[in-house]
Design a protein around this motif. Structure first.
Motif, PDB file in Angstrom:
ATOM      1  N   ASN A 128      43.880  45.230  40.533  1.00 44.98           N
ATOM      2  CA  ASN A 128      44.178  44.408  41.696  1.00 44.98           C
ATOM      3  C   ASN A 128      42.999  43.481  41.980  1.00 44.98           C
ATOM      4  OD1 ASN A 128      46.790  45.145  42.517  1.00 44.98           O
ATOM      5  ND2 ASN A 128      46.013  47.042  43.373  1.00 44.98           N
ATOM      6  N   TYR A 129      41.920  44.044  42.466  1.00 45.26           N
ATOM      7  CA  TYR A 129      40.718  43.281  42.805  1.00 45.26           C
ATOM      8  C   TYR A 129      39.530  44.203  42.581  1.00 45.26           C
ATOM      9  CZ  TYR A 129      38.034  39.663  45.153  1.00 45.26           C
ATOM     10  OH  TYR A 129      37.158  38.662  45.440  1.00 45.26           O
ATOM     11  N   PRO A 130      39.054  44.296  41.354  1.00 44.25           N
ATOM     12  CA  PRO A 130      38.020  45.288  41.005  1.00 44.25           C
ATOM     13  C   PRO A 130      36.655  44.972  41.620  1.00 44.25           C
ATOM     14  CG  PRO A 130      38.482  43.862  39.147  1.00 44.25           C
ATOM     15  CD  PRO A 130      39.464  43.493  40.219  1.00 44.25           C
ATOM     16  N   THR A 131      36.234  45.801  42.574  1.00 43.09           N
ATOM     17  CA  THR A 131      34.945  45.582  43.229  1.00 43.09           C
ATOM     18  C   THR A 131      33.775  45.807  42.271  1.00 43.09           C
ATOM     19  OG1 THR A 131      34.942  47.851  44.070  1.00 43.09           O
ATOM     20  CG2 THR A 131      35.771  46.130  45.544  1.00 43.09           C
ATOM     21  N   GLY A 180      45.612  40.603  35.775  1.00 50.56           N
ATOM     22  CA  GLY A 180      45.728  40.821  37.211  1.00 50.56           C
ATOM     23  C   GLY A 180      44.662  40.140  38.043  1.00 50.56           C
ATOM     24  N   GLY A 181      44.106  40.907  38.993  1.00 46.16           N
ATOM     25  CA  GLY A 181      43.119  40.379  39.926  1.00 46.16           C
ATOM     26  C   GLY A 181      41.790  40.009  39.306  1.00 46.16           C
ATOM     27  N   ILE A 182      41.549  40.414  38.069  1.00 48.27           N
ATOM     28  CA  ILE A 182      40.300  40.032  37.387  1.00 48.27           C
ATOM     29  C   ILE A 182      40.197  38.516  37.319  1.00 48.27           C
ATOM     30  CG2 ILE A 182      39.042  40.100  35.195  1.00 48.27           C
ATOM     31  CD1 ILE A 182      40.272  42.900  34.743  1.00 48.27           C
ATOM     32  N   THR A 183      41.321  37.850  37.101  1.00 49.09           N
ATOM     33  CA  THR A 183      41.306  36.385  36.977  1.00 49.09           C
ATOM     34  C   THR A 183      41.005  35.693  38.298  1.00 49.09           C
ATOM     35  OG1 THR A 183      43.710  36.230  37.292  1.00 49.09           O
ATOM     36  CG2 THR A 183      42.899  36.429  35.025  1.00 49.09           C
ATOM     37  N   GLU A 184      41.103  36.433  39.413  1.00 53.78           N
ATOM     38  CA  GLU A 184      40.732  35.868  40.714  1.00 53.78           C
ATOM     39  C   GLU A 184      39.221  35.862  40.906  1.00 53.78           C
ATOM     40  OE1 GLU A 184      42.882  34.606  43.012  1.00 53.78           O
ATOM     41  OE2 GLU A 184      44.471  34.951  41.522  1.00 53.78           O
ATOM     42  N   ILE A 185      38.524  36.682  40.116  1.00 56.80           N
ATOM     43  CA  ILE A 185      37.071  36.834  40.244  1.00 56.80           C
ATOM     44  C   ILE A 185      36.339  36.143  39.118  1.00 56.80           C
ATOM     45  CG2 ILE A 185      35.180  38.511  40.359  1.00 56.80           C
ATOM     46  CD1 ILE A 185      37.239  40.532  41.456  1.00 56.80           C
ATOM     47  N   VAL A 186      36.810  36.342  37.893  1.00 56.75           N
ATOM     48  CA  VAL A 186      36.152  35.803  36.706  1.00 56.75           C
ATOM     49  C   VAL A 186      36.975  34.624  36.195  1.00 56.75           C
ATOM     50  CG1 VAL A 186      35.414  36.281  34.335  1.00 56.75           C
ATOM     51  CG2 VAL A 186      35.247  38.063  36.075  1.00 56.75           C
ATOM     52  N   HIS A 187      36.316  33.504  36.038  1.00 58.60           N
ATOM     53  CA  HIS A 187      36.987  32.323  35.483  1.00 58.60           C
ATOM     54  C   HIS A 187      36.671  32.254  34.005  1.00 58.60           C
ATOM     55  CE1 HIS A 187      38.044  30.932  39.482  1.00 58.60           C
ATOM     56  NE2 HIS A 187      36.842  31.331  39.844  1.00 58.60           N
ATOM     57  N   HIS A 188      37.693  32.466  33.181  1.00 57.41           N
ATOM     58  CA  HIS A 188      37.528  32.499  31.736  1.00 57.41           C
ATOM     59  C   HIS A 188      37.462  31.096  31.165  1.00 57.41           C
ATOM     60  CE1 HIS A 188      39.134  36.508  32.638  1.00 57.41           C
ATOM     61  NE2 HIS A 188      38.444  36.876  31.607  1.00 57.41           N
TER      62      HIS A 188
END
Length: 168
Positions: A139-142, A160-168
């Motif tokens: 979801n949103y890995p802290t 999932g939510g990884i793409t909300e934090i890390v921009h590949h």
């Protein structure tokens, strides 16, 4: 505005918010400043550690990571992989035992710490060269936020939510 300490720069740059704004930093759930994770240790001076933080399970990407480890160690044999978190039973077998059975020749490059306290984990983040998040679903890995707050380069799956934090 309440943000992680490491996010201040991004907000100022991306949203053009000036320095007169009052910043308040908070940790995820224990009320301590997340700035304690931040470090000035440059990546080239960190130890040859690649860390994973989470439960050892199929969903967290252990099968893919287990397949990648021999390829990484073929090029970087001096590196050690640190697995922080509890072991899970998958199909009646310990994931840790399964990984060790597949990576037996690399056993000296594998460190299974179990669950660590906040200070021990912060130290590990500060001394690692790379943080990996191979999860098949999140979801949103802290843990990604913690690694980034400590200045650790992150290698993460596009899920999932990884793409909300890390921009590949």
């Amino acid at each position: 505005l309440s943000l992680l300490g490491s996010a201040k720069y991004r907000v100022r740059q991306d949203w053009r918010i000036g320095p007169k704004l009052r910043w308040e930093t908070r940790d995820y759930d224990d009320g301590r400043s997340s700035d304690k994770l931040a470090t000035s240790v440059r990546v080239e001076y960190r130890q040859n550690r690649i860390i994973f933080v989470g439960k050892l399970s199929i969903l967290k990407g252990m099968i893919g990571l287990t397949s990648a480890i021999p390829l990484i160690l073929a090029r970087y044999p001096e590196y050690k992989f640190y697995f922080v978190g509890r072991d899970e039973e998958e199909s009646g077998q310990s994931m840790k035992k399964w990984m060790v059975s597949r990576l037996g020749q690399f056993r000296e490059n594998l460190v299974f710490t179990g669950v660590l306290g906040q200070q021990e984990l912060a130290h590990l983040y500060k001394t690692a060269k790379v943080f990996v998040c191979p999860s098949l679903w999140e979801n949103y890995p802290t843990v990604l936020l913690e690694a980034m707050a400590a200045g650790v380069p992150v290698a993460a799956a596009r899920r999932g939510g990884i793409t909300e934090i890390v921009h590949h």
